[in-house]
Design a protein around this motif. Sequence first.
Motif, short mmCIF file in Angstrom:
data_model
loop_
_atom_site.label_atom_id
_atom_site.label_comp_id
_atom_site.label_asym_id
_atom_site.label_seq_id
_atom_site.Cartn_x
_atom_site.Cartn_y
_atom_site.Cartn_z
N ARG A 1 -3.01 4.34 -3.30
CA ARG A 1 -2.37 5.28 -2.38
C ARG A 1 -3.34 5.67 -1.27
NH1 ARG A 1 2.01 8.31 -3.90
NH2 ARG A 1 1.15 10.14 -2.86
N PRO A 2 -2.93 5.50 -0.02
CA PRO A 2 -3.77 5.98 1.07
C PRO A 2 -3.98 7.49 0.95
CG PRO A 2 -2.00 4.58 1.91
CD PRO A 2 -1.72 4.84 0.46
N LEU B 1 3.03 6.22 7.39
CA LEU B 1 1.85 5.55 6.84
C LEU B 1 1.90 4.04 6.96
CD1 LEU B 1 1.42 7.74 3.66
CD2 LEU B 1 0.19 7.89 5.81
N ARG C 1 0.84 -1.21 0.00
CA ARG C 1 0.00 0.00 0.00
C ARG C 1 0.87 1.26 0.00
NH1 ARG C 1 -3.38 -1.22 5.23
NH2 ARG C 1 -1.80 -2.81 5.49
N GLY C 2 0.61 2.12 -0.99
CA GLY C 2 1.34 3.38 -1.07
C GLY C 2 2.63 3.31 -1.86
#
Length: 71
Positions: free
Chosen positions: A11-12, A25, A4-5
């Motif tokens: 993308r958060p 994050l 993730r990201g």
Amino acid sequence: MDLRGYGASSRPVAMDRPPDKSAPLMRTEDVVADISAAVDGIAKWSDVSRISLVGWATGGHWAGAYASRFP
């Protein structure tokens, strides 16, 4: 896989803010959970009980963290 990201992953929302305006994050435990989900999916899809992990740079550290929890 991209966590993730990272890379081509989603993308958060917090990544839209300046880095100094948000907490880190991804924590190691989050990454281990992502890797675990991928490993479980690959093992089920491939009908195998073990897979090999290869990580580049920080990915190597995260692969090691996963392997230390799930030898």
